[in-house]
Write a protein that holds these residues in place. Sequence first.
Motif, PDB file in Angstrom:
ATOM      1  N   ALA A 148       0.814  -1.209   0.000  1.00 18.38           N
ATOM      2  CA  ALA A 148       0.000   0.000   0.000  1.00 18.38           C
ATOM      3  C   ALA A 148       0.851   1.263   0.000  1.00 18.38           C
ATOM      4  CB  ALA A 148      -0.937  -0.003   1.199  1.00 18.38           C
ATOM      5  N   ASN A 149       1.907   1.282   0.830  1.00 23.17           N
ATOM      6  CA  ASN A 149       2.747   2.479   0.883  1.00 23.17           C
ATOM      7  C   ASN A 149       3.524   2.683  -0.418  1.00 23.17           C
ATOM      8  OD1 ASN A 149       4.399   0.258   1.326  1.00 23.17           O
ATOM      9  ND2 ASN A 149       5.765   1.350   2.720  1.00 23.17           N
ATOM     10  N   THR A 150       3.851   1.592  -1.107  1.00 26.34           N
ATOM     11  CA  THR A 150       4.540   1.700  -2.400  1.00 26.34           C
ATOM     12  C   THR A 150       3.613   2.314  -3.450  1.00 26.34           C
ATOM     13  OG1 THR A 150       5.935  -0.220  -1.923  1.00 26.34           O
ATOM     14  CG2 THR A 150       5.700   0.409  -4.244  1.00 26.34           C
ATOM     15  N   VAL A 151       2.371   1.838  -3.492  1.00 28.72           N
ATOM     16  CA  VAL A 151       1.402   2.383  -4.455  1.00 28.72           C
ATOM     17  C   VAL A 151       1.144   3.859  -4.176  1.00 28.72           C
ATOM     18  CG1 VAL A 151      -0.984   2.268  -5.246  1.00 28.72           C
ATOM     19  CG2 VAL A 151       0.308   0.157  -4.865  1.00 28.72           C
ATOM     20  N   SER A 152       0.970   4.190  -2.898  1.00 29.27           N
ATOM     21  CA  SER A 152       0.681   5.576  -2.533  1.00 29.27           C
ATOM     22  C   SER A 152       1.821   6.519  -2.924  1.00 29.27           C
ATOM     23  CB  SER A 152       0.424   5.672  -1.030  1.00 29.27           C
ATOM     24  OG  SER A 152       0.187   7.010  -0.645  1.00 29.27           O
ATOM     25  N   SER A 153       3.051   6.154  -2.571  1.00 36.15           N
ATOM     26  CA  SER A 153       4.191   7.025  -2.870  1.00 36.15           C
ATOM     27  C   SER A 153       4.463   7.088  -4.367  1.00 36.15           C
ATOM     28  CB  SER A 153       5.435   6.532  -2.129  1.00 36.15           C
ATOM     29  OG  SER A 153       5.771   5.210  -2.519  1.00 36.15           O
ATOM     30  N   THR A 154       4.259   5.964  -5.066  1.00 35.43           N
ATOM     31  CA  THR A 154       4.496   5.947  -6.511  1.00 35.43           C
ATOM     32  C   THR A 154       3.482   6.821  -7.239  1.00 35.43           C
ATOM     33  OG1 THR A 154       5.398   3.701  -6.375  1.00 35.43           O
ATOM     34  CG2 THR A 154       4.702   4.476  -8.553  1.00 35.43           C
ATOM     35  N   LEU A 155       2.236   6.765  -6.817  1.00 35.53           N
ATOM     36  CA  LEU A 155       1.202   7.591  -7.442  1.00 35.53           C
ATOM     37  C   LEU A 155       1.481   9.081  -7.242  1.00 35.53           C
ATOM     38  CD1 LEU A 155      -2.029   5.565  -6.571  1.00 35.53           C
ATOM     39  CD2 LEU A 155      -1.059   5.923  -8.856  1.00 35.53           C
ATOM     40  N   ILE A 156       2.005   9.439  -6.083  1.00 36.63           N
ATOM     41  CA  ILE A 156       2.348  10.844  -5.824  1.00 36.63           C
ATOM     42  C   ILE A 156       3.402  11.318  -6.825  1.00 36.63           C
ATOM     43  CG2 ILE A 156       3.467  12.417  -4.201  1.00 36.63           C
ATOM     44  CD1 ILE A 156       2.135  10.812  -1.936  1.00 36.63           C
ATOM     45  N   ILE A 157       4.448  10.507  -7.022  1.00 35.01           N
ATOM     46  CA  ILE A 157       5.509  10.865  -7.969  1.00 35.01           C
ATOM     47  C   ILE A 157       4.948  10.926  -9.392  1.00 35.01           C
ATOM     48  CG2 ILE A 157       7.713  10.163  -8.964  1.00 35.01           C
ATOM     49  CD1 ILE A 157       7.898  11.207  -6.106  1.00 35.01           C
ATOM     50  N   MET A 158       4.118   9.977  -9.740  1.00 36.37           N
ATOM     51  CA  MET A 158       3.540   9.946 -11.092  1.00 36.37           C
ATOM     52  C   MET A 158       2.644  11.151 -11.342  1.00 36.37           C
ATOM     53  SD  MET A 158       2.651   5.862 -11.338  1.00 36.37           S
ATOM     54  CE  MET A 158       2.077   5.886 -13.045  1.00 36.37           C
ATOM     55  N   GLU A 159       1.930  11.582 -10.295  1.00 38.60           N
ATOM     56  CA  GLU A 159       1.084  12.766 -10.467  1.00 38.60           C
ATOM     57  C   GLU A 159       1.936  14.018 -10.639  1.00 38.60           C
ATOM     58  OE1 GLU A 159      -3.053  14.608  -8.682  1.00 38.60           O
ATOM     59  OE2 GLU A 159      -1.824  13.359  -7.366  1.00 38.60           O
ATOM     60  N   LEU A 160       3.027  14.118  -9.893  1.00 36.35           N
ATOM     61  CA  LEU A 160       3.934  15.261 -10.040  1.00 36.35           C
ATOM     62  C   LEU A 160       4.532  15.319 -11.444  1.00 36.35           C
ATOM     63  CD1 LEU A 160       5.831  15.157  -6.604  1.00 36.35           C
ATOM     64  CD2 LEU A 160       4.166  16.880  -7.368  1.00 36.35           C
ATOM     65  N   ASN A 161       4.724  14.151 -12.049  1.00 39.86           N
ATOM     66  CA  ASN A 161       5.300  14.082 -13.390  1.00 39.86           C
ATOM     67  C   ASN A 161       4.246  14.161 -14.495  1.00 39.86           C
ATOM     68  OD1 ASN A 161       7.977  13.893 -12.567  1.00 39.86           O
ATOM     69  ND2 ASN A 161       7.886  11.660 -12.332  1.00 39.86           N
ATOM     70  N   GLY A 162       2.980  14.360 -14.096  1.00 38.08           N
ATOM     71  CA  GLY A 162       1.929  14.532 -15.089  1.00 38.08           C
ATOM     72  C   GLY A 162       1.463  13.252 -15.749  1.00 38.08           C
ATOM     73  N   MET A 163       1.785  12.113 -15.177  1.00 38.34           N
ATOM     74  CA  MET A 163       1.405  10.833 -15.772  1.00 38.34           C
ATOM     75  C   MET A 163       0.001  10.399 -15.345  1.00 38.34           C
ATOM     76  SD  MET A 163       5.089   9.059 -14.985  1.00 38.34           S
ATOM     77  CE  MET A 163       4.753   7.466 -15.712  1.00 38.34           C
ATOM     78  N   VAL A 164      -0.377  10.733 -14.107  1.00 37.64           N
ATOM     79  CA  VAL A 164      -1.698  10.394 -13.589  1.00 37.64           C
ATOM     80  C   VAL A 164      -2.273  11.615 -12.876  1.00 37.64           C
ATOM     81  CG1 VAL A 164      -0.995   7.986 -13.255  1.00 37.64           C
ATOM     82  CG2 VAL A 164      -0.903   9.586 -11.336  1.00 37.64           C
ATOM     83  N   LYS A 165      -3.557  11.512 -12.563  1.00 32.19           N
ATOM     84  CA  LYS A 165      -4.208  12.612 -11.855  1.00 32.19           C
ATOM     85  C   LYS A 165      -5.199  12.046 -10.858  1.00 32.19           C
ATOM     86  CE  LYS A 165      -6.929  16.822 -12.625  1.00 32.19           C
ATOM     87  NZ  LYS A 165      -6.000  17.693 -11.916  1.00 32.19           N
ATOM     88  N   GLN A 166      -5.181  12.591  -9.646  1.00 36.02           N
ATOM     89  CA  GLN A 166      -6.194  12.229  -8.663  1.00 36.02           C
ATOM     90  C   GLN A 166      -7.388  13.148  -8.855  1.00 36.02           C
ATOM     91  OE1 GLN A 166      -7.161  12.081  -3.882  1.00 36.02           O
ATOM     92  NE2 GLN A 166      -5.054  12.441  -4.510  1.00 36.02           N
ATOM     93  N   ILE A 167      -8.563  12.570  -9.043  1.00 38.05           N
ATOM     94  CA  ILE A 167      -9.748  13.381  -9.333  1.00 38.05           C
ATOM     95  C   ILE A 167     -10.706  13.439  -8.148  1.00 38.05           C
ATOM     96  CG2 ILE A 167      -9.620  13.005 -11.819  1.00 38.05           C
ATOM     97  CD1 ILE A 167     -11.802  10.887 -11.495  1.00 38.05           C
ATOM     98  N   GLY A 168     -10.195  13.084  -6.980  1.00 45.64           N
ATOM     99  CA  GLY A 168     -11.004  13.158  -5.766  1.00 45.64           C
ATOM    100  C   GLY A 168     -11.282  11.791  -5.181  1.00 45.64           C
TER     101      GLY A 168
END
Length: 388
Positions: A360-380
Amino acid sequence: MGKKQRRVEVCDTSARYYPSDALTLEELAYWIAFSRVMGIGPVRFQMLLDFFQEDVASAWRATSKDLIGVGLDQRTLESFIKQRTNIDPASELKRLEKLRIQVITWKDAGYPPLLRKMDYAPPVLYACGQLVEDDLRYTIGIVGTRKMSTYGRQVTEHFTRDLVKGRITIVSGLALGIDTVAHNTALDEGGRTIAVLACGLDTIYPPSNYHLAKQIVDSGQGVLLTSFPLGIKPDGGNFPARNHIISGLSLGVLVTEAPDKSGALITASSALSQGREVYAVPNNIFSNSGMGTNQLLKDGAHPVTEVKDILEHLNIHTVPRDEELPLCEPANEEEKQLLALLTREPQHIDDLIRSSALAANTVSSTLIIMELNGMVKQIGNMQYVRTR
């Protein structure tokens, strides 16, 4: 209106002031004065211009006998004479100059040509910020519900983002919900946006969008625009006129999400009456928030699922294709694995954890980096989508 309006100065008070490119200051003062008179709309104002050979000062000072000759009915005539005793044209001009509010009249080259072609185009517009050439030629209105769903936000961001990449100016109404997302996304993507108000520019409504209004002006990426003079509050009757201007400024109007009773549908109706195109994004047939858009499709609106649908229909070919845009490649196996699982359909982080079998912590931290790089977006609500 039930909510308190915020009375503020949002224009750049340090900017050079350009009052009009076609009228003298004296002439402009009388155009402004007439815009304050209830009962003198575009049709009657044109009658006055014709009768007095465009001498607006003479029209303002006209006697009752002259005004009868214009063709004004007795009730309108008496109302005008009464109202003008409380309006000082020179003072009105000074108030606007102090706030650095631009005035755009029928006579000015900067009057939006699309708007000028419509019936009942307002003789005077008030603006904070400068309209640029693209604002006068390539514009799409985006409207929808104030109480948007996650889906409504997602499709509004999607369409706005791709439109501004093609140098299309986004027109909306500064309302909560879809309008706010459209304006914010346009700004975030470096595009241009026009916010049309249902009140004077000394009042920002809703007040919660004050900072958005100020950002539109301060960024140099957009304009606040209205046909209402200073001091006019956002009364309910003003919003259909506001919607009429949104559609009048636009080559077409896109409704991204709207229930069966929505101001966005009034804008769509205005667009149709003006001969403009109406586009709608299909919605879940069981969703109340999308009943209005689905009804528009049944009534003949153009269904769209991507920006290309709009641009090809309007014969505009300016938006770069996705493959021409720089992409950020996955930096490691975790990013590659998550990117393969993500689509444009929102997925909750818990589902991604289960599907990827990552910690879980790997997915969470990886998604944060991916969002900063414009690869994914959290929509709420911890739901993620792939950006491209």
